[in-house]
Design an enzyme around this catalytic site. Sequence first.
Site, PDB file in Angstrom:
ATOM      1  N   ILE A   1      40.870  15.971 -19.499  1.00 36.08           N
ATOM      2  CA  ILE A   1      39.751  16.343 -18.623  1.00 36.08           C
ATOM      3  C   ILE A   1      39.508  15.069 -17.817  1.00 36.08           C
ATOM      4  O   ILE A   1      38.958  14.102 -18.328  1.00 36.08           O
ATOM      5  CB  ILE A   1      38.496  16.753 -19.413  1.00 36.08           C
ATOM      6  CG1 ILE A   1      38.778  17.907 -20.376  1.00 36.08           C
ATOM      7  CG2 ILE A   1      37.349  17.073 -18.451  1.00 36.08           C
ATOM      8  CD1 ILE A   1      39.146  19.224 -19.704  1.00 36.08           C
ATOM      9  N   PRO A   2      39.958  15.019 -16.570  1.00 34.96           N
ATOM     10  CA  PRO A   2      40.076  13.749 -15.829  1.00 34.96           C
ATOM     11  C   PRO A   2      38.761  13.187 -15.282  1.00 34.96           C
ATOM     12  O   PRO A   2      38.550  13.115 -14.073  1.00 34.96           O
ATOM     13  CB  PRO A   2      41.045  14.110 -14.703  1.00 34.96           C
ATOM     14  CG  PRO A   2      40.745  15.548 -14.434  1.00 34.96           C
ATOM     15  CD  PRO A   2      40.447  16.152 -15.786  1.00 34.96           C
ATOM     16  N   CYS A   3      37.881  12.754 -16.183  1.00 29.65           N
ATOM     17  CA  CYS A   3      36.593  12.215 -15.746  1.00 29.65           C
ATOM     18  C   CYS A   3      36.763  10.922 -14.942  1.00 29.65           C
ATOM     19  O   CYS A   3      35.847  10.531 -14.224  1.00 29.65           O
ATOM     20  CB  CYS A   3      35.646  12.021 -16.922  1.00 29.65           C
ATOM     21  SG  CYS A   3      36.279  10.974 -18.220  1.00 29.65           S
ATOM     22  N   HIS A   4      37.932  10.315 -15.014  1.00 28.32           N
ATOM     23  CA  HIS A   4      38.187   9.130 -14.174  1.00 28.32           C
ATOM     24  C   HIS A   4      38.219   9.505 -12.693  1.00 28.32           C
ATOM     25  O   HIS A   4      38.093   8.640 -11.842  1.00 28.32           O
ATOM     26  CB  HIS A   4      39.483   8.430 -14.594  1.00 28.32           C
ATOM     27  CG  HIS A   4      40.696   9.301 -14.491  1.00 28.32           C
ATOM     28  ND1 HIS A   4      41.067  10.192 -15.478  1.00 28.32           N
ATOM     29  CD2 HIS A   4      41.620   9.413 -13.513  1.00 28.32           C
ATOM     30  CE1 HIS A   4      42.174  10.816 -15.112  1.00 28.32           C
ATOM     31  NE2 HIS A   4      42.527  10.366 -13.917  1.00 28.32           N
ATOM     32  N   ARG A   5      38.333  10.777 -12.369  1.00 25.92           N
ATOM     33  CA  ARG A   5      38.347  11.236 -10.976  1.00 25.92           C
ATOM     34  C   ARG A   5      36.946  11.459 -10.406  1.00 25.92           C
ATOM     35  O   ARG A   5      36.813  11.849  -9.247  1.00 25.92           O
ATOM     36  CB  ARG A   5      39.161  12.528 -10.862  1.00 25.92           C
ATOM     37  CG  ARG A   5      40.629  12.347 -11.210  1.00 25.92           C
ATOM     38  CD  ARG A   5      41.406  13.643 -11.108  1.00 25.92           C
ATOM     39  NE  ARG A   5      42.735  13.471 -11.679  1.00 25.92           N
ATOM     40  CZ  ARG A   5      43.463  14.450 -12.178  1.00 25.92           C
ATOM     41  NH1 ARG A   5      43.012  15.694 -12.161  1.00 25.92           N
ATOM     42  NH2 ARG A   5      44.660  14.202 -12.690  1.00 25.92           N
TER      43      ARG A   5
END
Length: 161
Positions: free
Chosen positions: A119-123
């Site tokens: 779940i790409p929370c870095h985006r």
Amino acid sequence: MTAFTFYKSPFGLLKIGIQNEELVHIGIVPKQDEAHQTTALSEEAFAQLQDYFSGRRTEFSLPYTLVGTEFQRQVWTQIAKIPYGQTATYKDIAQAVGKPRAFQATGRAVGTNPLAIIIPCHRVVGANGDLTGYAFGLEMKKSLLKLESRLAFGKRDHPDT
């Protein structure tokens, strides 16, 4: 019962949790803090993460369950929709889940994402595009975004190369 497996990654020790044949946790820990129990799914998750870190994978195909409040699950589901190589703001996410004024609550939900990278929370970035908090540090966030943008745009086309 959750089975935890630990793997070395370019960003530190990954802790992967599996429950009922689904991912429930991926995070970075300073040291092994549970019994190491390898499963076929944890091996596949680590293989896909290695492919991502090396630039050979842009999407993950792993079964997972999101464990959290209804609002958290809504936020995490929206984050999962952010395409590889792109970003969204906290405001974008808040609006997408129907809570346009809930920036802080959205930020807290982003910060408690149980499936780092998958779940790409870095985006998720600040309103002006600034890199704001990341549970595993801004250097890792910057590195992941740089990896994705270089591959999404091609090394010669990216302004940072």
